[in-house]
Write a protein that holds these residues in place. Structure first.
Motif, PDB file in Angstrom:
ATOM      1  N   TRP A  38      68.191  73.480  12.456  1.00  0.00           N
ATOM      2  CA  TRP A  38      68.261  72.287  13.303  1.00  0.00           C
ATOM      3  C   TRP A  38      67.483  72.502  14.602  1.00  0.00           C
ATOM      4  O   TRP A  38      66.823  71.576  15.086  1.00  0.00           O
ATOM      5  CB  TRP A  38      69.708  71.927  13.606  1.00  0.00           C
ATOM      6  N   ALA A  41      63.787  72.213  13.782  1.00  0.00           N
ATOM      7  CA  ALA A  41      63.446  70.811  13.552  1.00  0.00           C
ATOM      8  C   ALA A  41      63.388  70.052  14.872  1.00  0.00           C
ATOM      9  O   ALA A  41      62.495  69.230  15.089  1.00  0.00           O
ATOM     10  CB  ALA A  41      64.466  70.161  12.619  1.00  0.00           C
ATOM     11  N   THR A  42      64.315  70.341  15.774  1.00  0.00           N
ATOM     12  CA  THR A  42      64.337  69.651  17.059  1.00  0.00           C
ATOM     13  C   THR A  42      63.147  70.052  17.918  1.00  0.00           C
ATOM     14  O   THR A  42      62.581  69.224  18.635  1.00  0.00           O
ATOM     15  CB  THR A  42      65.656  69.956  17.798  1.00  0.00           C
ATOM     16  N   ILE A  45      60.165  68.230  15.978  1.00  0.00           N
ATOM     17  CA  ILE A  45      60.263  66.784  15.805  1.00  0.00           C
ATOM     18  C   ILE A  45      60.936  66.122  17.007  1.00  0.00           C
ATOM     19  O   ILE A  45      60.851  64.929  17.188  1.00  0.00           O
ATOM     20  CB  ILE A  45      61.025  66.445  14.500  1.00  0.00           C
ATOM     21  N   SER A  46      61.623  66.899  17.808  1.00  0.00           N
ATOM     22  CA  SER A  46      62.275  66.514  19.061  1.00  0.00           C
ATOM     23  C   SER A  46      63.420  65.527  18.871  1.00  0.00           C
ATOM     24  O   SER A  46      64.321  65.780  18.096  1.00  0.00           O
ATOM     25  CB  SER A  46      61.252  66.011  20.063  1.00  0.00           C
ATOM     26  N   PHE A  48      64.042  62.684  17.457  1.00  0.00           N
ATOM     27  CA  PHE A  48      64.389  62.135  16.158  1.00  0.00           C
ATOM     28  C   PHE A  48      65.290  63.101  15.389  1.00  0.00           C
ATOM     29  O   PHE A  48      66.284  62.702  14.795  1.00  0.00           O
ATOM     30  CB  PHE A  48      63.130  61.811  15.355  1.00  0.00           C
ATOM     31  N   ALA A  49      64.964  64.391  15.424  1.00  0.00           N
ATOM     32  CA  ALA A  49      65.791  65.386  14.742  1.00  0.00           C
ATOM     33  C   ALA A  49      67.162  65.492  15.390  1.00  0.00           C
ATOM     34  O   ALA A  49      68.164  65.699  14.708  1.00  0.00           O
ATOM     35  CB  ALA A  49      65.097  66.750  14.749  1.00  0.00           C
ATOM     36  N   TRP A  50      67.235  65.349  16.700  1.00  0.00           N
ATOM     37  CA  TRP A  50      68.523  65.429  17.385  1.00  0.00           C
ATOM     38  C   TRP A  50      69.418  64.253  16.997  1.00  0.00           C
ATOM     39  O   TRP A  50      70.609  64.423  16.779  1.00  0.00           O
ATOM     40  CB  TRP A  50      68.321  65.471  18.897  1.00  0.00           C
ATOM     41  N   ILE A  52      69.290  62.624  14.144  1.00  0.00           N
ATOM     42  CA  ILE A  52      69.716  62.919  12.775  1.00  0.00           C
ATOM     43  C   ILE A  52      70.815  63.980  12.788  1.00  0.00           C
ATOM     44  O   ILE A  52      71.800  63.888  12.050  1.00  0.00           O
ATOM     45  CB  ILE A  52      68.518  63.376  11.911  1.00  0.00           C
ATOM     46  N   TYR A  53      70.682  64.990  13.646  1.00  0.00           N
ATOM     47  CA  TYR A  53      71.709  66.031  13.768  1.00  0.00           C
ATOM     48  C   TYR A  53      73.048  65.426  14.169  1.00  0.00           C
ATOM     49  O   TYR A  53      74.089  65.776  13.607  1.00  0.00           O
ATOM     50  CB  TYR A  53      71.268  67.072  14.803  1.00  0.00           C
TER      51      TYR A  53
END
Length: 64
Positions: A38, A41-42, A45-46, A48-50, A52-53
């Motif tokens: 995670w 990914a963050t 992707i910054s 957006f990944a957060w 989704i997390y």
């Protein structure tokens, strides 16, 4: 004066970029390799990944 404003602006942007990384790093929802995934990914992707997390990451169960 413009240089100082630009520096403060850049520091503000960096702090905003770090918020999701710090939030995931200190979260107790995930551990180990999952947390590392995670975080990676963050980083790449910054925000957006957060988001989704926050939606997908497992909710910690109450174990006694």
């Amino acid at each position: 004066m413009e240089v100082a404003f630009g520096g403060f602006f850049l520091i503000g942007i960096m702090l905003l970029w770090l918020v999701p990384i710090i939030a995931i790093a200190t979260s107790k929802k995930t551990q180990g390799a999952e947390k590392a995934g995670w975080l990676l990914a963050t980083i790449f992707i910054s925000w957006f990944a957060w988001i989704i997390y926050l939606i997908v990451a497992p909710v910690q169960s109450s174990r006694a």
